[in-house]
Design a protein around this motif. Structure first.
Motif, PDB file in Angstrom:
ATOM      1  N   VAL A  30       0.842  -1.203   0.000  1.00  0.00           N
ATOM      2  CA  VAL A  30       0.000   0.000   0.000  1.00  0.00           C
ATOM      3  C   VAL A  30       0.875   1.249   0.000  1.00  0.00           C
ATOM      4  CG1 VAL A  30      -1.632   1.368   1.376  1.00  0.00           C
ATOM      5  CG2 VAL A  30      -2.053  -1.073   0.994  1.00  0.00           C
ATOM      6  N   SER A  31       1.955   1.232   0.744  1.00  0.00           N
ATOM      7  CA  SER A  31       2.869   2.382   0.774  1.00  0.00           C
ATOM      8  C   SER A  31       3.454   2.666  -0.608  1.00  0.00           C
ATOM      9  CB  SER A  31       3.985   2.121   1.787  1.00  0.00           C
ATOM     10  OG  SER A  31       4.900   3.195   1.791  1.00  0.00           O
ATOM     11  N   ARG A  32       3.855   1.622  -1.323  1.00  0.00           N
ATOM     12  CA  ARG A  32       4.407   1.826  -2.669  1.00  0.00           C
ATOM     13  C   ARG A  32       3.324   2.269  -3.655  1.00  0.00           C
ATOM     14  NH1 ARG A  32       7.998  -1.958  -0.601  1.00  0.00           N
ATOM     15  NH2 ARG A  32       6.736  -3.779  -1.125  1.00  0.00           N
ATOM     16  N   ILE A  33       2.121   1.731  -3.509  1.00  0.00           N
ATOM     17  CA  ILE A  33       1.013   2.177  -4.358  1.00  0.00           C
ATOM     18  C   ILE A  33       0.730   3.656  -4.094  1.00  0.00           C
ATOM     19  CG2 ILE A  33      -1.440   1.930  -4.884  1.00  0.00           C
ATOM     20  CD1 ILE A  33      -1.139  -1.078  -4.184  1.00  0.00           C
ATOM     21  N   GLN A 118      -2.548   3.885 -24.190  1.00  0.00           N
ATOM     22  CA  GLN A 118      -1.927   2.723 -24.816  1.00  0.00           C
ATOM     23  C   GLN A 118      -1.185   1.843 -23.801  1.00  0.00           C
ATOM     24  OE1 GLN A 118      -1.232   5.988 -26.262  1.00  0.00           O
ATOM     25  NE2 GLN A 118      -3.074   5.647 -27.465  1.00  0.00           N
ATOM     26  N   THR A 119      -0.739   2.436 -22.698  1.00  0.00           N
ATOM     27  CA  THR A 119       0.045   1.707 -21.697  1.00  0.00           C
ATOM     28  C   THR A 119      -0.618   1.809 -20.333  1.00  0.00           C
ATOM     29  OG1 THR A 119       2.135   2.077 -22.872  1.00  0.00           O
ATOM     30  CG2 THR A 119       2.290   1.564 -20.530  1.00  0.00           C
ATOM     31  N   LEU A 120      -0.758   0.663 -19.674  1.00  0.00           N
ATOM     32  CA  LEU A 120      -1.301   0.607 -18.321  1.00  0.00           C
ATOM     33  C   LEU A 120      -0.182   0.333 -17.322  1.00  0.00           C
ATOM     34  CD1 LEU A 120      -4.531  -1.531 -18.771  1.00  0.00           C
ATOM     35  CD2 LEU A 120      -4.385   0.890 -18.180  1.00  0.00           C
ATOM     36  N   ILE A 121      -0.067   1.195 -16.333  1.00  0.00           N
ATOM     37  CA  ILE A 121       0.799   0.950 -15.185  1.00  0.00           C
ATOM     38  C   ILE A 121      -0.093   0.278 -14.148  1.00  0.00           C
ATOM     39  CG2 ILE A 121       2.198   1.995 -13.370  1.00  0.00           C
ATOM     40  CD1 ILE A 121       2.592   4.397 -15.359  1.00  0.00           C
ATOM     41  N   VAL A 122       0.220  -0.967 -13.803  1.00  0.00           N
ATOM     42  CA  VAL A 122      -0.683  -1.783 -12.984  1.00  0.00           C
ATOM     43  C   VAL A 122      -0.069  -2.073 -11.621  1.00  0.00           C
ATOM     44  CG1 VAL A 122      -1.931  -3.975 -12.859  1.00  0.00           C
ATOM     45  CG2 VAL A 122      -1.604  -2.860 -15.089  1.00  0.00           C
ATOM     46  N   CYS A 123      -0.892  -1.907 -10.582  1.00  0.00           N
ATOM     47  CA  CYS A 123      -0.503  -2.270  -9.222  1.00  0.00           C
ATOM     48  C   CYS A 123      -1.761  -2.720  -8.486  1.00  0.00           C
ATOM     49  CB  CYS A 123       0.163  -1.086  -8.518  1.00  0.00           C
ATOM     50  SG  CYS A 123      -0.855   0.404  -8.443  1.00  0.00           S
ATOM     51  N   GLY A 124      -1.590  -3.292  -7.294  1.00  0.00           N
ATOM     52  CA  GLY A 124      -2.748  -3.673  -6.503  1.00  0.00           C
ATOM     53  C   GLY A 124      -2.742  -5.116  -6.024  1.00  0.00           C
ATOM     54  N   PHE A 125      -3.935  -5.673  -5.901  1.00  0.00           N
ATOM     55  CA  PHE A 125      -4.126  -6.966  -5.245  1.00  0.00           C
ATOM     56  C   PHE A 125      -5.054  -7.869  -6.053  1.00  0.00           C
ATOM     57  CE2 PHE A 125      -3.407  -3.676  -2.085  1.00  0.00           C
ATOM     58  CZ  PHE A 125      -2.276  -4.175  -1.470  1.00  0.00           C
ATOM     59  N   LEU A 126      -4.978  -9.082  -5.953  1.00  0.00           N
ATOM     60  CA  LEU A 126      -3.959 -10.031  -5.629  1.00  0.00           C
ATOM     61  C   LEU A 126      -3.189 -10.355  -6.911  1.00  0.00           C
ATOM     62  CD1 LEU A 126      -5.914 -10.439  -3.115  1.00  0.00           C
ATOM     63  CD2 LEU A 126      -5.307 -12.836  -3.244  1.00  0.00           C
ATOM     64  N   THR A 127      -1.871 -10.420  -6.797  1.00  0.00           N
ATOM     65  CA  THR A 127      -1.031 -10.669  -7.965  1.00  0.00           C
ATOM     66  C   THR A 127      -1.496 -11.894  -8.733  1.00  0.00           C
ATOM     67  OG1 THR A 127       0.824  -9.955  -6.569  1.00  0.00           O
ATOM     68  CG2 THR A 127       1.361 -10.820  -8.748  1.00  0.00           C
ATOM     69  N   LEU A 147       3.687  -3.817 -15.194  1.00  0.00           N
ATOM     70  CA  LEU A 147       3.266  -4.330 -13.899  1.00  0.00           C
ATOM     71  C   LEU A 147       4.320  -3.970 -12.858  1.00  0.00           C
ATOM     72  CD1 LEU A 147       1.431  -5.926 -12.040  1.00  0.00           C
ATOM     73  CD2 LEU A 147       2.562  -8.004 -12.825  1.00  0.00           C
ATOM     74  N   VAL A 148       3.926  -3.186 -11.876  1.00  0.00           N
ATOM     75  CA  VAL A 148       4.850  -2.714 -10.847  1.00  0.00           C
ATOM     76  C   VAL A 148       4.994  -3.818  -9.807  1.00  0.00           C
ATOM     77  CG1 VAL A 148       5.460  -0.822  -9.309  1.00  0.00           C
ATOM     78  CG2 VAL A 148       4.014  -0.380 -11.325  1.00  0.00           C
ATOM     79  N   GLN A 149       6.039  -4.633  -9.994  1.00  0.00           N
ATOM     80  CA  GLN A 149       6.167  -5.873  -9.235  1.00  0.00           C
ATOM     81  C   GLN A 149       6.373  -5.695  -7.738  1.00  0.00           C
ATOM     82  OE1 GLN A 149       9.618  -8.189 -10.530  1.00  0.00           O
ATOM     83  NE2 GLN A 149      10.479  -6.332 -11.401  1.00  0.00           N
ATOM     84  N   ASP A 150       6.812  -4.519  -7.296  1.00  0.00           N
ATOM     85  CA  ASP A 150       6.933  -4.288  -5.856  1.00  0.00           C
ATOM     86  C   ASP A 150       5.742  -3.498  -5.308  1.00  0.00           C
ATOM     87  OD1 ASP A 150       7.848  -2.004  -7.224  1.00  0.00           O
ATOM     88  OD2 ASP A 150       9.365  -1.530  -5.715  1.00  0.00           O
ATOM     89  N   ALA A 151       4.699  -3.326  -6.142  1.00  0.00           N
ATOM     90  CA  ALA A 151       3.470  -2.653  -5.716  1.00  0.00           C
ATOM     91  C   ALA A 151       2.262  -3.561  -5.951  1.00  0.00           C
ATOM     92  CB  ALA A 151       3.318  -1.324  -6.432  1.00  0.00           C
ATOM     93  N   VAL A 152       2.517  -4.861  -5.911  1.00  0.00           N
ATOM     94  CA  VAL A 152       1.464  -5.874  -5.962  1.00  0.00           C
ATOM     95  C   VAL A 152       1.786  -6.927  -4.909  1.00  0.00           C
ATOM     96  CG1 VAL A 152       0.784  -5.580  -8.387  1.00  0.00           C
ATOM     97  CG2 VAL A 152       2.642  -7.143  -7.833  1.00  0.00           C
TER      98      VAL A 152
END
Length: 191
Positions: A30-33, A118-127, A147-152
């Protein structure tokens, strides 16, 4: 540094109170998101948040309960609420979904096309569930995925890592870190 194609939007998937106990490292994620959200707001890019929500009559779960999941995200419960630190503000978009993918039976694709994204920056739950299915569908709809791998976070580290690998298989340059995205968003569009 990560390469971005065209216009971008930040997609925050299911950052809901009900999922916090179900994932590892929820507080750090959540902090990184929150950091990504602040950078997106500062850069003026569209922010879209999804919420999984099911009717209290439980008529829209479909096959979702055949696996390990129990009844969750019922309308009118605190489980469906976005966590306090990530509450949407005026001008941001919300998608209510009944299934894992943010694209399935929603107007997300229509919204993205209207925003010329055109590009989605994705974060959240559940990976390993909603994030995975949304990224696969984004790929199928011809969007670029970052996909922001440290924000999932996922249901387990093993499931999380397996989903990251599967998404990386679909788009070779899809996995990024929050710090990379924040730096990219700080740069002027023509830089």
């Amino acid at each position: 540094m990560t390469s971005i194609h065209g216009n971008v939007a930040l997609l925050i998937i299911d950052a809901q109170k009900g999922f916090m106990p179900a994932v590892f490292d929820a507080k750090d994620t959540v902090s990184r998101i929150r950091t990504l959200l602040a950078a997106a707001r500062e850069a003026g890019i569209p922010v879209i948040q999804s919420q999984e929500m099911h009717r209290k009559e439980r008529v829209d779960f479909g096959r979702e309960l055949d696996g390990s999941e129990d009844i969750h995200c019922l309308e009118g419960t605190s489980d469906v609420e976005i966590v306090e630190e990530l509450q949407p503000i005026e001008g941001e978009f919300s998608i209510i979904k009944r299934r894992y993918s943010c694209f399935f039976a929603t107007d997300l694709d229509l919204l993205l096309r209207g925003l010329n994204v055109q590009t989605l920056i994705v974060c959240g739950f559940l990976t390993d569930v909603c994030v995975h299915y949304t990224c696969a569908d984004a790929h199928q709809h011809d969007y670029y995925v970052k996909l922001v791998q440290d924000a999932v976070s996922g249901s387990s580290r093993e499931a999380h890592e397996a989903s990251l690998s599967a998404i990386q298989y679909l788009q070779a340059e899809s996995l990024v870190y929050a710090g990379e995205i924040v730096e990219m968003l700080k740069k002027p569009a023509n830089a």
